[in-house]
Motif scaffolding. Structure first.
Motif, PDB file in Angstrom:
ATOM      1  N   SER B  37       0.848  -1.191   0.000  1.00  0.00           N
ATOM      2  CA  SER B  37       0.000   0.000   0.000  1.00  0.00           C
ATOM      3  C   SER B  37       0.881   1.238   0.000  1.00  0.00           C
ATOM      4  O   SER B  37       2.078   1.173   0.312  1.00  0.00           O
ATOM      5  CB  SER B  37      -0.903   0.011   1.231  1.00  0.00           C
ATOM      6  OG  SER B  37      -0.131   0.230   2.392  1.00  0.00           O
ATOM      7  N   ALA B  38       0.289   2.382  -0.338  1.00  0.00           N
ATOM      8  CA  ALA B  38       1.035   3.634  -0.327  1.00  0.00           C
ATOM      9  C   ALA B  38       1.608   3.879   1.068  1.00  0.00           C
ATOM     10  O   ALA B  38       2.771   4.266   1.221  1.00  0.00           O
ATOM     11  CB  ALA B  38       0.116   4.783  -0.743  1.00  0.00           C
ATOM     12  N   GLU B  39       0.809   3.636   2.056  1.00  0.00           N
ATOM     13  CA  GLU B  39       1.238   3.834   3.434  1.00  0.00           C
ATOM     14  C   GLU B  39       2.436   2.951   3.789  1.00  0.00           C
ATOM     15  O   GLU B  39       3.400   3.412   4.411  1.00  0.00           O
ATOM     16  CB  GLU B  39       0.070   3.523   4.378  1.00  0.00           C
ATOM     17  CG  GLU B  39       0.380   3.686   5.852  1.00  0.00           C
ATOM     18  CD  GLU B  39       0.750   5.107   6.221  1.00  0.00           C
ATOM     19  OE1 GLU B  39       0.106   6.039   5.718  1.00  0.00           O
ATOM     20  OE2 GLU B  39       1.710   5.285   7.008  1.00  0.00           O
ATOM     21  N   HIS B  42       5.502   4.283   2.165  1.00  0.00           N
ATOM     22  CA  HIS B  42       5.919   5.481   2.884  1.00  0.00           C
ATOM     23  C   HIS B  42       6.668   5.133   4.158  1.00  0.00           C
ATOM     24  O   HIS B  42       7.713   5.706   4.459  1.00  0.00           O
ATOM     25  CB  HIS B  42       4.684   6.329   3.210  1.00  0.00           C
ATOM     26  CG  HIS B  42       5.000   7.643   3.855  1.00  0.00           C
ATOM     27  ND1 HIS B  42       4.541   7.991   5.110  1.00  0.00           N
ATOM     28  CD2 HIS B  42       5.746   8.691   3.416  1.00  0.00           C
ATOM     29  CE1 HIS B  42       4.980   9.190   5.407  1.00  0.00           C
ATOM     30  NE2 HIS B  42       5.699   9.648   4.408  1.00  0.00           N
ATOM     31  N   ALA B  55       1.772  12.131   0.061  1.00  0.00           N
ATOM     32  CA  ALA B  55       1.127  12.549  -1.194  1.00  0.00           C
ATOM     33  C   ALA B  55       2.034  12.270  -2.381  1.00  0.00           C
ATOM     34  O   ALA B  55       1.562  11.911  -3.464  1.00  0.00           O
ATOM     35  CB  ALA B  55       0.777  14.029  -1.138  1.00  0.00           C
ATOM     36  N   TYR B  58       1.659   8.639  -3.257  1.00  0.00           N
ATOM     37  CA  TYR B  58       0.431   8.430  -4.033  1.00  0.00           C
ATOM     38  C   TYR B  58       0.605   8.903  -5.470  1.00  0.00           C
ATOM     39  O   TYR B  58       0.212   8.230  -6.420  1.00  0.00           O
ATOM     40  CB  TYR B  58      -0.730   9.183  -3.382  1.00  0.00           C
ATOM     41  CG  TYR B  58      -1.426   8.416  -2.285  1.00  0.00           C
ATOM     42  CD1 TYR B  58      -2.208   7.298  -2.572  1.00  0.00           C
ATOM     43  CD2 TYR B  58      -1.311   8.803  -0.961  1.00  0.00           C
ATOM     44  CE1 TYR B  58      -2.842   6.596  -1.570  1.00  0.00           C
ATOM     45  CE2 TYR B  58      -1.951   8.099   0.059  1.00  0.00           C
ATOM     46  CZ  TYR B  58      -2.719   7.000  -0.258  1.00  0.00           C
ATOM     47  OH  TYR B  58      -3.346   6.307   0.742  1.00  0.00           O
ATOM     48  N   ARG B  59       1.175  10.082  -5.630  1.00  0.00           N
ATOM     49  CA  ARG B  59       1.316  10.617  -6.991  1.00  0.00           C
ATOM     50  C   ARG B  59       2.243   9.775  -7.844  1.00  0.00           C
ATOM     51  O   ARG B  59       2.000   9.552  -9.037  1.00  0.00           O
ATOM     52  CB  ARG B  59       1.779  12.075  -6.921  1.00  0.00           C
ATOM     53  CG  ARG B  59       0.617  13.026  -6.652  1.00  0.00           C
ATOM     54  CD  ARG B  59       1.033  14.480  -6.751  1.00  0.00           C
ATOM     55  NE  ARG B  59       1.824  14.904  -5.612  1.00  0.00           N
ATOM     56  CZ  ARG B  59       1.634  16.047  -4.948  1.00  0.00           C
ATOM     57  NH1 ARG B  59       0.662  16.866  -5.296  1.00  0.00           N
ATOM     58  NH2 ARG B  59       2.410  16.358  -3.936  1.00  0.00           N
ATOM     59  N   ASP B  62       0.418   6.627  -8.847  1.00  0.00           N
ATOM     60  CA  ASP B  62      -0.509   6.939  -9.932  1.00  0.00           C
ATOM     61  C   ASP B  62       0.229   6.996 -11.263  1.00  0.00           C
ATOM     62  O   ASP B  62      -0.235   6.459 -12.277  1.00  0.00           O
ATOM     63  CB  ASP B  62      -1.181   8.301  -9.678  1.00  0.00           C
ATOM     64  CG  ASP B  62      -2.300   8.195  -8.667  1.00  0.00           C
ATOM     65  OD1 ASP B  62      -2.643   7.065  -8.270  1.00  0.00           O
ATOM     66  OD2 ASP B  62      -2.827   9.243  -8.268  1.00  0.00           O
ATOM     67  N   ARG B  72      -2.544  -1.606  -9.932  1.00  0.00           N
ATOM     68  CA  ARG B  72      -3.232  -1.279  -8.695  1.00  0.00           C
ATOM     69  C   ARG B  72      -4.359  -2.273  -8.507  1.00  0.00           C
ATOM     70  O   ARG B  72      -5.091  -2.568  -9.451  1.00  0.00           O
ATOM     71  CB  ARG B  72      -3.790   0.132  -8.801  1.00  0.00           C
ATOM     72  CG  ARG B  72      -4.589   0.563  -7.603  1.00  0.00           C
ATOM     73  CD  ARG B  72      -4.678   2.063  -7.522  1.00  0.00           C
ATOM     74  NE  ARG B  72      -5.800   2.640  -8.229  1.00  0.00           N
ATOM     75  CZ  ARG B  72      -6.339   3.817  -7.910  1.00  0.00           C
ATOM     76  NH1 ARG B  72      -5.845   4.521  -6.903  1.00  0.00           N
ATOM     77  NH2 ARG B  72      -7.328   4.289  -8.606  1.00  0.00           N
ATOM     78  N   LYS B  79      -8.457  -1.342   0.833  1.00  0.00           N
ATOM     79  CA  LYS B  79      -7.462  -0.321   0.514  1.00  0.00           C
ATOM     80  C   LYS B  79      -6.721  -0.722  -0.769  1.00  0.00           C
ATOM     81  O   LYS B  79      -6.633  -1.889  -1.103  1.00  0.00           O
ATOM     82  CB  LYS B  79      -6.473  -0.175   1.680  1.00  0.00           C
ATOM     83  CG  LYS B  79      -7.141  -0.009   3.030  1.00  0.00           C
ATOM     84  CD  LYS B  79      -7.921   1.287   3.135  1.00  0.00           C
ATOM     85  CE  LYS B  79      -9.141   1.182   4.041  1.00  0.00           C
ATOM     86  NZ  LYS B  79      -8.902   0.555   5.329  1.00  0.00           N
ATOM     87  N   TYR B  82      -0.397  -1.988  -4.550  1.00  0.00           N
ATOM     88  CA  TYR B  82       0.336  -1.807  -5.800  1.00  0.00           C
ATOM     89  C   TYR B  82       1.407  -2.868  -5.963  1.00  0.00           C
ATOM     90  O   TYR B  82       1.930  -3.399  -4.987  1.00  0.00           O
ATOM     91  CB  TYR B  82       0.990  -0.417  -5.833  1.00  0.00           C
ATOM     92  CG  TYR B  82      -0.003   0.703  -5.718  1.00  0.00           C
ATOM     93  CD1 TYR B  82      -0.496   1.344  -6.844  1.00  0.00           C
ATOM     94  CD2 TYR B  82      -0.479   1.111  -4.470  1.00  0.00           C
ATOM     95  CE1 TYR B  82      -1.419   2.368  -6.741  1.00  0.00           C
ATOM     96  CE2 TYR B  82      -1.408   2.135  -4.355  1.00  0.00           C
ATOM     97  CZ  TYR B  82      -1.870   2.753  -5.493  1.00  0.00           C
ATOM     98  OH  TYR B  82      -2.796   3.757  -5.390  1.00  0.00           O
TER      99      TYR B  82
END
Ligand SMILES: [Mn+2]
Ligand SMILES: [Mn+2]
Ligand SMILES: [Zn+2]
Ligand SMILES: [Zn+2]
Lengths: 146, 146
Positions: B37-39, B42, B55, B58-59, B62, B72, B79, B82
């Motif tokens: 996940s993005a989290e 991170h 952010a 996420y970008r 994307d 994705r 949730k 990726y």
DNA sequence: GCTGTTATTGCAAATATTTGCAACGATATT
DNA sequence: AATATCGTTGCAAATATTTGCAATAACAGC
């Protein structure tokens, strides 16, 4: 008997309670000829019910998807959209580049789905299958050098 | 050349800038053997960079999906997850009832995908195709009275 | 290497979706 | 029709994801 009543009866038989909120949500979704977002459903219900809560809409939609009465897909803007099973059956070919969705026939897919059923015991539900890839327009301009 | 470098070079050729943030994100995702996940990405980057922003993660994700370097999908808890294209190829059979994901072979699907290509000009990308339906366990207990 | 252009970042705010919990009300039982 | 049970709702708060904008920095050209 309209399909929304069928759905309501089935839900009742499964032990779920038929509340006015659920009735309105199911009716709205079933009578729409397009995919709807939770927010859109909520707004369409405002005239009929001042107090219905957006969280209830989300929870009802989750229930419908879980029980197989609706499908959830990702709209062009990335938000979730919903449709009932009565929505005309078709594939969604979604372009990862431009985001456009092309409807397509799925008949030729049946043999493969039967193969999956035999091999894995998994029953794919064809309503609203979504394939991701590149549309004709975007294919030209985009060659991925793997 | 490791695949994350290949991706970076390709992105540069497409006119995107290679920032340290993008390098780290791509490297992390490419070297992971599971969906992330993005989290999660991170968090894994915190030791290396205090300031990288969620952010930005996420970008970047994307961008990778848009450009076809990552896929994705929706995880069991709803949730987004990726994975890179290097992730082993397989179908995801996702049970709408219990949420479990079963991996499956997709070879038998090729003829139909070629049909789609011929008929609609749409190039489906098979990495991480997801089919929704009912798994063997849940099939028994759930008969939808249509 | 320095400079200009402009894509990208960090941050904060906006939006989308989920969840905990006490009040409520649908349904079965009497 | 009244009562008990327990699934469902509204609300507010939590979490997930997206977006606007000014500051930054990648990269092309000198
Ligand atoms: Mn559709
Ligand atoms: Mn996978
Ligand atoms: Zn396209
Ligand atoms: Zn299942």
């Amino acid at each position: 008997m309209p399909h929304c009543h069928t759905t309501l009866q089935s839900l009742r038989q499964l032990g779920f309670r038929i509340t006015p909120q659920r009735e309105m949500i199911i009716e709205t979704l079933a009578h729409s000829d397009t995919h709807l977002s939770a927010e859109e459903i909520h707004q369409r219900l405002q005239p009929r019910s001042k107090t219905i809560n957006l969280a209830t809409v989300y929870r009802t939609l989750d229930l419908l998807v879980e029980q197989g009465y609706a499908t959830r897909l990702i709209g062009k803007d990335g938000k979730f959209l919903y449709a009932t099973r009565q929505h005309s059956r078709h594939l969604h070919l979604v372009c990862r580049k431009c985001g456009r969705t092309y409807p397509a026939e799925y008949e030729g897919l049946q043999p493969f789905l039967e193969h999956l059923k035999k091999t894995y015991g998994f029953q794919v539900e064809v309503e609203h299958l979504t394939f991701s890839g590149l549309c004709p327009d975007c294919s030209q301009s985009n060659l991925v050098t793997s």
